[in-house]
Design a protein around this motif. Structure first.
Motif, PDB file in Angstrom:
ATOM      1  N   CYS A  28      37.821  37.132  36.277  1.00  0.00           N
ATOM      2  CA  CYS A  28      36.803  37.420  35.256  1.00  0.00           C
ATOM      3  C   CYS A  28      37.390  37.459  33.847  1.00  0.00           C
ATOM      4  O   CYS A  28      38.576  37.725  33.652  1.00  0.00           O
ATOM      5  CB  CYS A  28      36.143  38.764  35.550  1.00  0.00           C
ATOM      6  N   LEU A  29      36.528  37.259  32.861  1.00  0.00           N
ATOM      7  CA  LEU A  29      36.898  37.424  31.456  1.00  0.00           C
ATOM      8  C   LEU A  29      36.623  38.844  30.973  1.00  0.00           C
ATOM      9  O   LEU A  29      37.105  39.246  29.916  1.00  0.00           O
ATOM     10  CB  LEU A  29      36.106  36.454  30.571  1.00  0.00           C
ATOM     11  N   PHE A  30      35.856  39.578  31.748  1.00  0.00           N
ATOM     12  CA  PHE A  30      35.345  40.890  31.328  1.00  0.00           C
ATOM     13  C   PHE A  30      35.497  41.898  32.460  1.00  0.00           C
ATOM     14  O   PHE A  30      35.267  41.583  33.627  1.00  0.00           O
ATOM     15  CB  PHE A  30      33.861  40.757  30.959  1.00  0.00           C
ATOM     16  N   GLY A  31      35.868  43.122  32.102  1.00  0.00           N
ATOM     17  CA  GLY A  31      35.808  44.229  33.048  1.00  0.00           C
ATOM     18  C   GLY A  31      37.029  44.388  33.928  1.00  0.00           C
ATOM     19  O   GLY A  31      38.023  43.661  33.820  1.00  0.00           O
ATOM     20  N   ASP A  32      36.937  45.375  34.797  1.00  0.00           N
ATOM     21  CA  ASP A  32      38.047  45.754  35.668  1.00  0.00           C
ATOM     22  C   ASP A  32      38.279  44.749  36.792  1.00  0.00           C
ATOM     23  O   ASP A  32      37.340  44.106  37.259  1.00  0.00           O
ATOM     24  CB  ASP A  32      37.758  47.104  36.341  1.00  0.00           C
ATOM     25  N   SER A  81      40.555  46.398  31.592  1.00  0.00           N
ATOM     26  CA  SER A  81      40.936  45.223  30.806  1.00  0.00           C
ATOM     27  C   SER A  81      42.176  45.470  29.957  1.00  0.00           C
ATOM     28  O   SER A  81      42.993  44.568  29.763  1.00  0.00           O
ATOM     29  CB  SER A  81      39.759  44.788  29.915  1.00  0.00           C
ATOM     30  N   LYS A  82      42.349  46.690  29.462  1.00  0.00           N
ATOM     31  CA  LYS A  82      43.535  47.016  28.655  1.00  0.00           C
ATOM     32  C   LYS A  82      44.793  46.953  29.525  1.00  0.00           C
ATOM     33  O   LYS A  82      45.842  46.466  29.081  1.00  0.00           O
ATOM     34  CB  LYS A  82      43.387  48.407  28.045  1.00  0.00           C
ATOM     35  N   GLU A  83      44.696  47.453  30.750  1.00  0.00           N
ATOM     36  CA  GLU A  83      45.830  47.391  31.672  1.00  0.00           C
ATOM     37  C   GLU A  83      46.125  45.948  32.067  1.00  0.00           C
ATOM     38  O   GLU A  83      47.289  45.552  32.192  1.00  0.00           O
ATOM     39  CB  GLU A  83      45.542  48.238  32.911  1.00  0.00           C
ATOM     40  N   ILE A  84      45.079  45.155  32.245  1.00  0.00           N
ATOM     41  CA  ILE A  84      45.253  43.739  32.570  1.00  0.00           C
ATOM     42  C   ILE A  84      45.978  43.031  31.434  1.00  0.00           C
ATOM     43  O   ILE A  84      46.920  42.258  31.655  1.00  0.00           O
ATOM     44  CB  ILE A  84      43.890  43.075  32.842  1.00  0.00           C
ATOM     45  N   ASP A  85      45.553  43.288  30.195  1.00  0.00           N
ATOM     46  CA  ASP A  85      46.188  42.658  29.034  1.00  0.00           C
ATOM     47  C   ASP A  85      47.643  43.097  28.885  1.00  0.00           C
ATOM     48  O   ASP A  85      48.508  42.313  28.483  1.00  0.00           O
ATOM     49  CB  ASP A  85      45.418  43.000  27.752  1.00  0.00           C
ATOM     50  N   LYS A  86      47.920  44.336  29.210  1.00  0.00           N
ATOM     51  CA  LYS A  86      49.275  44.873  29.065  1.00  0.00           C
ATOM     52  C   LYS A  86      50.209  44.396  30.173  1.00  0.00           C
ATOM     53  O   LYS A  86      51.359  44.014  29.913  1.00  0.00           O
ATOM     54  CB  LYS A  86      49.232  46.407  29.052  1.00  0.00           C
ATOM     55  N   LEU A  87      49.728  44.400  31.408  1.00  0.00           N
ATOM     56  CA  LEU A  87      50.593  44.145  32.560  1.00  0.00           C
ATOM     57  C   LEU A  87      50.614  42.688  33.011  1.00  0.00           C
ATOM     58  O   LEU A  87      51.594  42.237  33.569  1.00  0.00           O
ATOM     59  CB  LEU A  87      50.128  45.008  33.747  1.00  0.00           C
TER      60      LEU A  87
END
Length: 205
Positions: A28-32, A81-87
């Motif tokens: 996905c582009l959005f969400g957990d 999404s923040k964790e996805i962007d970070k990790l």
């Protein structure tokens, strides 16, 4: 559908609490990204269980309640999404799976720790013995059950997210990069729940 007898084989070797683990929302582009860990009753054999992607939404909803009723313990794990962007998405998916296992609870709300986890095509950071199964949601009963619970649970979250961030059509495309979603991104720009690491790979969405 006929599954391979992973659970039966491991029970014969002494495993008692076997958890199937699967995720949804990885692309996905959005969400957990969201994972489910589930321990099914030993005699569970619900008709119609399959990979969640191969079942209609209405059938998934019916199976969802049957699966919960036929389970010994269920856990949901999420990475935002923040964790996805970070990790990165792979590591965030693993994090959601670990959280799902840690969140396993029975009907009384008591913590349940499995002695084995069967995972759909991943290996994660856990001290629990694990078996990674290629196409696990097609070949393993408990993983298929986990895939259905994860999909219905996340789809329900999408309805809530759509109210939080109206105009993006989240209730329709569930955060995936459909033509509609990309068009609305061009119009509105990204929300706080969009995965910026994914969006940068698209040509202006």
């Amino acid at each position: 559908m006929t599954f391979e007898n992973f659970e039966k084989d491991y029970r014969e070797k002494g495993s008692k609490l076997i958890a199937g683990v699967d995720e949804v929302g990885r692309g996905c582009l959005f969400g957990d990204v969201l994972s489910c860990a589930i321990i099914m009753k030993e005699d569970s054999n619900i008709e119609g269980i399959n990979d969640s992607k191969k079942i209609t939404a209405n059938k998934r909803k019916k199976l969802y309640f049957q699966i919960l009723e036929d389970s010994l313990a269920v856990g949901i794990g999420r990475a935002n999404s923040k964790e996805i962007d970070k990790l990165n998405i792979k590591m965030a998916t693993h994090l959601s799976m670990v959280r799902a296992i840690e969140n396993l609870r029975n009907s009384k709300g008591e913590v349940v720790t499995p002695d084995l986890v069967l995972i759909d095509a991943e290996r994660i950071e856990t001290n629990i013995f694990q078996h990674s199964i290629i196409k696990g949601d097609e070949n393993c009963y408990s993983i298929a059950c986990a895939s259905i619970i994860a999909k219905v649970y996340r789809d329900n979250l999408c309805l809530k997210w759509a109210e939080m961030y109206p105009g993006y059509g989240i209730e329709r495309h569930k955060g995936y990069g459909t033509k509609l979603h990309r068009e609305l991104l061009k119009k509105l720009g990204p929300s706080p729940m969009h995965r910026m690491s994914f969006l940068k790979n698209l040509e202006r969405w």
